[in-house]
Structures are given as C-alpha cells and as structure tokens.
Write an enzyme that holds these catalytic residues in place. Structure first.
Site, PDB file in Angstrom:
ATOM      1  N   GLY A 126      80.865 -25.980 -23.838  1.00 13.54           N
ATOM      2  CA  GLY A 126      81.258 -24.673 -23.722  1.00 13.54           C
ATOM      3  C   GLY A 126      80.803 -23.834 -23.031  1.00 13.54           C
ATOM      4  O   GLY A 126      80.776 -22.938 -22.096  1.00 13.54           O
ATOM      5  N   HIS A 151      57.494 -13.822 -13.702  1.00 11.82           N
ATOM      6  CA  HIS A 151      57.491 -14.904 -12.933  1.00 11.82           C
ATOM      7  C   HIS A 151      59.255 -15.388 -12.979  1.00 11.82           C
ATOM      8  O   HIS A 151      59.975 -15.070 -13.551  1.00 11.82           O
ATOM      9  CB  HIS A 151      56.948 -16.349 -13.369  1.00 11.82           C
ATOM     10  N   HIS A 153      60.636 -17.950 -13.256  1.00  9.53           N
ATOM     11  CA  HIS A 153      62.002 -19.145 -14.286  1.00  9.53           C
ATOM     12  C   HIS A 153      62.769 -18.687 -14.704  1.00  9.53           C
ATOM     13  O   HIS A 153      62.958 -16.992 -15.005  1.00  9.53           O
ATOM     14  CB  HIS A 153      60.937 -19.954 -15.080  1.00  9.53           C
ATOM     15  N   ASP A 155      64.005 -18.756 -18.359  1.00  9.69           N
ATOM     16  CA  ASP A 155      64.009 -18.168 -18.657  1.00  9.69           C
ATOM     17  C   ASP A 155      63.626 -17.042 -18.949  1.00  9.69           C
ATOM     18  O   ASP A 155      63.538 -16.235 -19.730  1.00  9.69           O
ATOM     19  CB  ASP A 155      63.493 -19.254 -20.376  1.00  9.69           C
ATOM     20  N   HIS A 156      63.180 -16.486 -18.135  1.00 12.03           N
ATOM     21  CA  HIS A 156      62.457 -15.302 -17.281  1.00 12.03           C
ATOM     22  C   HIS A 156      63.326 -14.444 -16.473  1.00 12.03           C
ATOM     23  O   HIS A 156      63.297 -13.063 -16.711  1.00 12.03           O
ATOM     24  CB  HIS A 156      61.424 -15.379 -16.956  1.00 12.03           C
ATOM     25  N   HIS A 219      50.613 -20.798 -13.354  1.00  8.17           N
ATOM     26  CA  HIS A 219      51.915 -21.293 -13.894  1.00  8.17           C
ATOM     27  C   HIS A 219      52.724 -22.685 -13.252  1.00  8.17           C
ATOM     28  O   HIS A 219      51.744 -22.603 -12.293  1.00  8.17           O
ATOM     29  CB  HIS A 219      51.968 -20.708 -14.587  1.00  8.17           C
ATOM     30  N   ASP A 241      54.606 -16.790 -19.498  1.00  3.93           N
ATOM     31  CA  ASP A 241      54.493 -17.711 -19.183  1.00  3.93           C
ATOM     32  C   ASP A 241      52.694 -18.300 -18.247  1.00  3.93           C
ATOM     33  O   ASP A 241      52.579 -17.716 -17.749  1.00  3.93           O
ATOM     34  CB  ASP A 241      55.244 -19.015 -18.218  1.00  3.93           C
ATOM     35  N   ASP A 273      51.568 -16.163 -25.392  1.00  2.00           N
ATOM     36  CA  ASP A 273      52.884 -17.704 -24.003  1.00  2.00           C
ATOM     37  C   ASP A 273      52.539 -18.407 -26.031  1.00  2.00           C
ATOM     38  O   ASP A 273      51.106 -18.842 -25.964  1.00  2.00           O
ATOM     39  CB  ASP A 273      52.395 -18.238 -23.597  1.00  2.00           C
ATOM     40  N   HIS A 442      52.181 -35.328 -15.055  1.00  2.00           N
ATOM     41  CA  HIS A 442      52.482 -33.988 -15.651  1.00  2.00           C
ATOM     42  C   HIS A 442      51.451 -33.010 -15.495  1.00  2.00           C
ATOM     43  O   HIS A 442      51.558 -33.692 -16.718  1.00  2.00           O
ATOM     44  CB  HIS A 442      53.897 -33.974 -15.852  1.00  2.00           C
ATOM     45  N   HIS A 446      51.397 -24.365 -19.752  1.00  2.00           N
ATOM     46  CA  HIS A 446      51.702 -23.395 -20.803  1.00  2.00           C
ATOM     47  C   HIS A 446      49.963 -23.883 -21.688  1.00  2.00           C
ATOM     48  O   HIS A 446      49.757 -25.223 -21.630  1.00  2.00           O
ATOM     49  CB  HIS A 446      52.641 -23.484 -21.998  1.00  2.00           C
TER      50      HIS A 446
HETATM   51 ZN   LIG Z   1      57.586 -20.172 -17.074  1.00  6.22          ZN
END
Ligand SMILES: [Zn+2]
Length: 640
Positions: A126, A151, A153, A155-156, A219, A241, A273, A442, A446
């Site tokens: 949840g 940047h 993303h 997570d930032h 990045h 990153d 990083d 891909h 990083h």
């Molecule tokens: Zn990133």
C-alpha cells in the site's frame, strides 16, 4: 516532519519509475530507525584528529569570523574545531537507490541538493513511495536558501510536491527538462504551490553564503548537471547521476574542461554516484545503442513495439528519430511516456515532424512495417502498456506473429520473474523478442570504474564521498578511490543522516573534514496516496499480517455487572479461511473463546480490555495450533 499538507492525489500513473540505467537496482534495505543523539553527548570523532568540546552549531567562533549572507570571505581563516563548521548531511541515497537528498549547512544557511523519492519494497503493502525525512529542518525553514536539482529523474525530484511546502517553500532551481517535469508533475498536486526557477548550466547562484555553479555531465536524460558549491571551508562537488559519453545523443559530451578547471582551483570534497562504480570498464555510449536499434528497425518485417522507461528520454528520442527516418509512424503509449515526450518536444530536445506521431487508435490504419509503438512497462508492471498489449488487454494493439518486441532497459532486480513471464507470453504469440542480453540495446546512465577514475583524476578532491547506492555499492565506489591512492580516512562512506563536518585548518588554511558519529533523523517517510508521514511501521506490519493471514473479528456480549459471556461469540473472518467450508473450525473457535472466558471472576465488573486480551491470546493460540496461521484478531466486546 509528521503530517504535512497538502495532500496530493495518487499520481495518475506510476510507471514513471526512474530508470535503472543498466544498473543493478537492488531492493532497498529494511527501514532502519535512527535516533538523534541528545545534545551535549557528543562522542569523539572517528576521523578527526583534534579534540573538540563545543557544539559545532554554537555561534562562538574560535579563529576569525565569517560574515553570513554578504558573500564569501575566503581570505579569512575559517574557524577550526570549536568554531562553526560546514555540515554535509546526506538524508537519502546512502543506504538505497532512491530518495536522493543532500543538505549543506553553514550557520544560518542551508541548501538542499535533490529531493527524490524511493519506490517501496514488496514488504511495504500500500505504500506508493518513500521520501526523505525533513525533521531536521523543523524550526530551520527560514534558513533554507534554495533547492538545487541535478536532473529530472524521480529519484531526484519526486519528493518535491510533498516536501517543498513543508520547509517554507524555498525556490527550486532546475535545468529546463527537469523544471518541465517538476512543473508537469505539480499539476497532480493542485494544493501545493512551488516556485521553480529555470537555470542553465552556466548559471551562478548565490544562495546565502554558498556560491553554486554547475558542470555539464551525461546521463540518460538530457539536462543533467553536476553541482559545485563553494563553502567557507572549501569547494564541494556533487556529481548527481552521471556518465562520460563522448558520443551522446541530443546533448554535448560531458564538460571535462570545466571539471578540470574546478579541480585546478582545489576541491575539498567530491560526492560521486555509486550505482555502477563497481563495474569494470567504461559505460557504453548512447549512440552505440542507436546504431543497434537502427539495424533492428530496418530489418523488422512488421510492427516494432518498444518497452522502455519514460524517463529514458535519450533512448526515446533515438527511437522516434530513427523510426521517422525509416518512414515509420510513431505511437506513444503510457501516461508518463506521453507527458515526458511532450515536455522534451516543447523544449526542442526531440525534433519530430508532428505528422510522424499518430494516436494509438490509428495504428491499424498503417501497414505493420510502417509503425513503431513506444510504450512503458518494460519491467512487466501489470497495469502498464506492455503488459496489457502482451495479454490482449489493450483496446487497439494485439501482438501478432511478425511483430518485433524490444525491451530497451535493464531489468530491476526483483522484477526478473515478472519480465520473464511477460516474455513467455510474447514468445507464445511467436513475436520476435529482443532484450539487452541479446544485443546492445540498453546503455546505463551511470559511470563505471574507469569513468570514476577519470573523474577523480580531473577533480583531485581531498576527500571522496560515495553516494547514491546501497551500502555495498558505496563500498565498491570507495575501492576505486583507494586503488588510486586515496587513503581510507579520506573516503567517507557514511549512512543516511550522518553528519560530516568541514572547517579550515588554522595552520594550513586548507579545508579539512571528518565524519562524525552523529546522525539526524533519516527514517522513512511513507507516502500512500492518502497522506504523507501518517503511516508508520506499525501500520505496515498490520498490512503485512492482513495480506498474509487475513483477519478474524470476534464479537462477544458480556454482562456489565459480572463480565459473564451472554450467548455465543460471533466470529467473522476475511482473507483467512472460507467459513462455509470450515464450519467446524469456527464452531471449535467459538468453544475456545467460551472456555477462555469461563474463569472470569463474576464478583467484579466486566473488564472489556481484559476480555479482549484474553480472546486475542486464547483464540490466537487455538488458530495457530489448528492452521499454523496468525491472522489478525480484532475482538469487540459489547456490554449488556
Ligand atoms: Zn538519474
């Protein structure tokens, strides 16, 4: 910071996971509770070499004074131990991949670098995501001079709507793509007003005492920058990153020149990083991926359906431009994919003739070899486009024999099975499936080992601090620095919330630093769609118990005067057993409760809490013996 407002709605689609960038994204660690040390009980420094007794936040200055707010007075000797220190505190991203956030503080000035979110583990039912804990800023809101973003993303930047209003609405400084994504996301949180200032990589900011400037870095999302912060103790650089890409897509190569220049002027601390730092070699260039993708698209007999991260904008750009050059129309699927492409096109990062983009419902109007579909869901996420397409749950797209399906992303650890199942479904339909183990489709975003070495050589920092990764990733990053001659005491491998202090050495005039054993609160703050910080570990434990073994509600009526049971206890279960098929067990459970309540002293008044405990305990034992399960038991006592 507890229950802060405003409460935003659940984002319309949470497919916009930050890309793994080819990195192993290990599941986050278990939440660790960190208790701040009471004031006045400072243990000695681990790495420090001078004894010191006073509180670093006291206003007493030992050697020389430093004006705040009126700019940097670098020629003055910065106070040594006993005076004011620059504190660097990483609030998130040292024990996990995600919720990146760094505070830099000097006297009454604080700046924040990044405000990211983290996606929950499987044992957090949840929970939508986890954001950094800002309890330390309580009462210090007025000191926050700005939030600087590396940047776009999640997570930032993902915690911005939840945190910015709670810390006095400081200005958020971001490069255009990140600013675009932040502003777009903000429309999901209409109650939360924030100010985002667009900057360029050439911008210079004076945020309180701190002078902040940037260096361009590569990045897998454009507009990624590293940050240089000039502090009274010395220069601190933060990579965000990053990778070095000499042939990037849609952006210039990393600005090695500027990095070297900053290095020439002297860098006290480099924060770098860790995501891929332990992997040998150099990170692959994004343009290599482009060549591979072009070959695949050229050869494809039918439609090409690509699953990738919406935030992997460099990849999406390549796919769109290659498709267009081959005369293929492009259909985008997935909310985050559409919005991110819209932002990137508005800012000119993706240059596509509007006629090349078709709505998904029009795909059937074109020959299969003239269509590319770019969608979210390469991780097998159930509600995401790729999974719906594979499972014939999509309104317009069904997989056919000549289709080529490309998984252009890494698989986040923990998602392997889901992705494998998705591939099975696609293979069963005889589609051609291409994933990154088969071809270079891909590239991570990083830096790898050799990249880190070059960065360290250019910056030549006195101290290196691995950030952005689980503890083992930080250690692997530290190893790279050791291999190049950095001493162990000069590489700071810290935990979330741990305070690192810097000051200018009175004798040499150089910045020195040490990790302190002190920590500020960095416990998880959960966001679960309804609110922020109003669910705790206790709530999570309950959710887990409910998910695993279900629950039993026991309603008993007792005489108020004596506590004697009246009639039969009423037993209701949910998610535990099918009651109709287990009548016997329910009857026996009723007897067990009856027996447990027999020896209640009839001379005294009913004690509802005592009765509840007894029911919970005795029924719990009975159920466990019979079923080996521990459902949640909710006793209700009605006094009559
Ligand atoms: Zn990133």
């Amino acid at each position: 910071m507890g229950n802060f407002k405003p409460r935003g709605p659940r984002p319309p689609n949470s497919n916009n996971r930050p890309p793994s960038g080819g990195a192993p994204h290990p599941a986050g660690p278990r939440p660790a509770s960190v208790t701040p040390r009471p004031a006045g009980s400072r243990p000695p420094y681990r790495g420090g070499n001078q004894a010191r007794s006073s509180n670093p936040m006291s206003n007493r200055s030992a050697a020389g004074t430093l004006k705040t707010h009126e700019g940097l007075v670098s020629e003055q000797t910065f106070a040594g131990p006993g005076g004011e220190h620059v504190r660097v505190i990483v609030l998130g991203g040292l024990e996990e991949v995600g919720r990146n956030c760094t505070l830099i503080e000097y006297k009454n000035d604080i700046i924040i670098i990044d405000l990211g979110l983290q996606f929950p583990d499987e044992d957090m039912p949840g929970v939508d995501y986890i954001i950094p804990n800002m309890a330390y800023l309580k009462g210090k809101e007025k000191n926050v001079r700005g939030v600087v973003i590396t940047h776009g993303h999640y997570d930032h930047i993902g915690a911005i709507p939840h945190i910015i209003p709670a810390i006095g609405n400081p200005i958020v400084y971001a490069l255009p793509i990140a600013a675009g994504i932040i502003n777009k996301r903000q429309t999901d949180y209409p109650g939360s007003k924030i100010v985002v200032k667009n900057i360029t990589v050439q911008s210079e900011l004076q945020l309180g005492i701190f002078k902040v400037h940037f260096f361009h870095i590569n990045h897998n999302i454009p507009d990624s920058a590293g940050i240089v912060v000039e502090t009274p103790a010395g220069t601190i650089c933060h990579t965000g990153d990053w990778k070095f890409d000499y042939h990037p897509v849609g952006a210039p190569p990393a600005d090695l020149h500027k990095i070297a220049q900053v290095g020439m002027n002297g860098v006290m601390l480099l924060m770098g990083d860790s995501t891929n730092a332990g992997q040998p070699g150099q990170q692959t260039s994004e343009s290599v991926i482009g060549e591979e993708l072009r070959t695949i698209l050229e050869k494809a007999k039918g439609r090409v359906i690509v699953g990738t991260f919406a935030s992997l904008l460099s990849r999406v750009k390549q796919l769109m431009e290659i498709s267009e050059s081959l005369g293929r129309k492009i259909a985008l699927e997935g909310y985050s994919m559409k919005t991110n492409v819209e932002i990137a096109r508005e800012l000119g990062f993706i240059n596509i003739n509007p006629k090349s983009i078709i709505p998904i419902e029009k795909v059937g109007d074109y020959a299969p070899n003239k269509v590319t579909i770019i969608c979210t869901g390469a991780q097998g996420e159930q509600r995401a486009a790729m999974s719906r397409i594979a499972n014939d749950e999509h309104r317009f797209i069904h997989v056919e024999r000549d289709d080529t399906i490309i998984f252009s992303s890494s698989v986040i650890p923990g998602n392997e099975n889901t992705v494998q199942r998705l591939k099975d479904v696609l293979y069963r339909k005889r589609a051609r499936v291409i994933h990154k183990d088969m071809m270079d489709i891909h590239a991570g975003g990083h830096a790898k080992k050799e990249d880190v070495k070059l960065m360290l050589s250019l910056f030549k920092p006195k101290y290196y601090m691995p950030i952005e990764g689980n503890h083992f990733l930080l250690r692997e990053n530290a190893e790279v620095a050791y291999s190049m001659g950095w001493k162990e005491e000069d590489v700071f491998v810290a935990d979330n919330g741990q305070i690192i202090e810097f000051w200018k050495d009175a004798a040499t005039g150089l910045g020195v630093g040490a990790m302190t054993p002190e920590k500020i609160p960095s416990d998880y703050v959960f966001v679960d769609g309804l609110g922020v910080g109003d669910i705790s570990q206790v709530v999570l434990r309950d959710r887990q118990a409910l998910a695993e073994d279900g629950m039993i509600v026991v309603i008993t009526q007792v005489e108020k005067q004596t506590g004697r049971l009246v009639g039969e206890p009423d037993i209701v279960t949910r998610g535990f057993i099918h009651t109709k098929e287990n009548k016997e067990l329910i009857v026996e459970a009723g007897l067990a409760i009856r027996k447990a309540l027999m020896d209640i002293d009839p001379a005294s008044m009913a004690d509802p809490n005592g009765i509840k405990d007894k029911v919970r305990e005795e029924l719990g034992k009975f159920i466990f013996v019979k079923t080996q399960r521990r459902p949640m038991i909710l006793p209700v006592v009605i006094e009559v």
